[in-house]
Design a protein around this motif. Structure first.
Motif, short mmCIF file in Angstrom:
data_model
loop_
_atom_site.label_atom_id
_atom_site.label_comp_id
_atom_site.label_asym_id
_atom_site.label_seq_id
_atom_site.Cartn_x
_atom_site.Cartn_y
_atom_site.Cartn_z
N TYR A 28 0.85 -1.20 0.00
CA TYR A 28 0.00 0.00 0.00
C TYR A 28 0.88 1.24 0.00
N THR A 29 0.30 2.37 -0.42
CA THR A 29 0.92 3.67 -0.19
C THR A 29 0.04 4.37 0.83
N GLY A 30 0.66 4.82 1.92
CA GLY A 30 -0.11 5.41 3.01
C GLY A 30 -0.40 4.38 4.08
N CYS A 31 -0.79 4.87 5.26
CA CYS A 31 -1.03 3.94 6.36
C CYS A 31 -2.04 4.53 7.34
N ALA A 32 -3.16 3.84 7.48
CA ALA A 32 -4.26 4.34 8.31
C ALA A 32 -3.95 4.27 9.81
N PHE A 33 -2.87 3.61 10.19
CA PHE A 33 -2.53 3.58 11.62
C PHE A 33 -2.07 4.97 12.10
N ALA A 34 -1.51 5.76 11.18
CA ALA A 34 -1.26 7.18 11.44
C ALA A 34 -0.48 7.46 12.73
N ALA A 46 4.80 11.14 1.59
CA ALA A 46 3.81 11.87 2.39
C ALA A 46 3.88 13.37 2.12
N LEU A 47 5.09 13.89 1.94
CA LEU A 47 5.26 15.34 1.79
C LEU A 47 4.61 15.87 0.51
N PHE A 48 4.62 15.04 -0.56
CA PHE A 48 4.08 15.50 -1.84
C PHE A 48 2.60 15.16 -2.02
N ARG A 49 1.91 14.88 -0.91
CA ARG A 49 0.47 14.62 -1.00
C ARG A 49 -0.26 15.79 -0.35
N ASP A 50 -1.48 16.06 -0.85
CA ASP A 50 -2.27 17.12 -0.23
C ASP A 50 -2.89 16.63 1.08
N GLU A 51 -3.22 15.34 1.12
CA GLU A 51 -3.89 14.78 2.30
C GLU A 51 -2.89 14.55 3.43
N ALA A 52 -3.41 14.59 4.66
CA ALA A 52 -2.55 14.36 5.82
C ALA A 52 -2.17 12.88 5.90
N TRP A 53 -0.97 12.61 6.41
CA TRP A 53 -0.52 11.23 6.62
C TRP A 53 -1.54 10.50 7.51
N GLY A 54 -1.93 9.33 7.08
CA GLY A 54 -2.91 8.56 7.86
C GLY A 54 -4.30 8.64 7.25
N SER A 55 -4.53 9.65 6.38
CA SER A 55 -5.89 9.82 5.84
C SER A 55 -6.03 9.24 4.44
N PHE A 56 -4.93 8.78 3.84
CA PHE A 56 -5.03 8.19 2.50
C PHE A 56 -4.37 6.81 2.48
#
Ligand code: SF4
Length: 269
Positions: A28-34, A46-56
């Motif tokens: 996966y890319t991203g991690c809901a455990f946040a 994570a830095l190049f995404r608009d969404e916060a880490w954990g939300s995608f």
């Protein structure tokens, strides 16, 4: 938000902290455990995404087909040692229904790499014990247990699985003969009984902290602002280069020295 995507590549050449491996593998890319302290927050993914880490969470829906092809090619060139995963948790909640990690283990159990290290915080890994068994001593399952205090776990990673469930998972996998390790990383404030509790469950432990293990000598972690959580808990002295030694000393009282690994050595094949 969960999105299905077609990945172009799955096995990535390992480097840096994971240089003992030939490849990393992220289903996966991203991690809901946040987790609050997750150093992936400071990485390009994570830095190049608009969404916060954990939300995608991007699901690599073609992962198994891609791995089958790439694994064959890699094995034809030499030994293949895989770290799964370096920038996500392969058993995060999406895996209950998506079963991408399971499909990757199916590929690997049919055409085994020389070694695969499975790194997770989730008891869901026990679902795949049948496939892990097929890998024999070519696999080690590392379950993160940063602390034995649920109040501390909830303060740092409220969306991650409870500690008792992780300990139960370690017990179950070990009972089935699957090589396991309890990984105290990052070491969080814990009780005086922590090492003793673990010694009844696993034979092998690894301990790591931000300063040795975040890939930047602790600077990434400082930028993330984790220090504030220690202050809020009234436990600021646990945020230090020496804090791991308290737990390390405990571990050495309850485990043979050769079964206690510090930082990178505990993650090597
Ligand atoms: S489980 Fe791992 S990858 Fe996921 S947020 Fe926590 S530290 Fe990061």
């Amino acid at each position: 938000m969960i999105v299905h995507k077609t990945a172009k590549q799955l096995l990535t050449k390992a480097s840096g902290f994971l240089e003992g491996y030939t490849h990393t593998l992220n289903p996966y890319t991203g991690c809901a455990f946040a987790c609050s302290y997750c150093y992936v927050r400071q990485m390009p993914v994570a830095l190049f995404r608009d969404e916060a880490w954990g939300s995608f969470v991007d699901v690599k829906e073609n992962a198994a087909a891609l791995l089958a092809k790439e694994l064959n090619r890699a094995l034809s060139k030499g030994p293949v040692t895989i770290f799964m995963s370096s920038a996500t948790d392969p058993y995060q909640p999406a895996e209950y229904t998506e079963r991408i990690t399971r499909s990757l283990l199916e590929v690997m159990s049919a055409n085994p790499p020389d070694f695969v290290f499975v790194q997770t915080r989730s008891p869901l890994v026990t679902r795949d014990a049948d496939l892990l068994e097929l890998l024999g001593d070519r696999v080690r399952v590392s379950i993160t247990v940063e602390t034995d205090r649920e109040d501390v776990r909830r303060a740092f990673s409220p969306s991650a699985p409870p500690i008792p469930a992780r300990l139960k998972a370690l017990r179950e996998l070990r009972a089935r003969g699957i090589p396991v390790q309890a990984t105290i990383a990052p070491v969080l404030p814990s009780s005086e009984q922590f090492a003793e509790r673990l010694s009844g469950i696993v034979e092998r432990v690894c301990i790591d902290d931000y300063f040795m293990g975040d890939g930047s000598g602790g600077r990434r972690t400082e930028r993330i602002g984790v220090r504030g959580i220690y202050d809020a808990l009234g436990l600021p002295d646990w945020y230090s280069r020496d804090a791991y030694k308290r737990v390390h000393e405990q571990l050495l009282r309850h485990f043979p020295q050769e079964q206690v690994f510090v930082s990178q050595r505990g993650f090597l094949p």
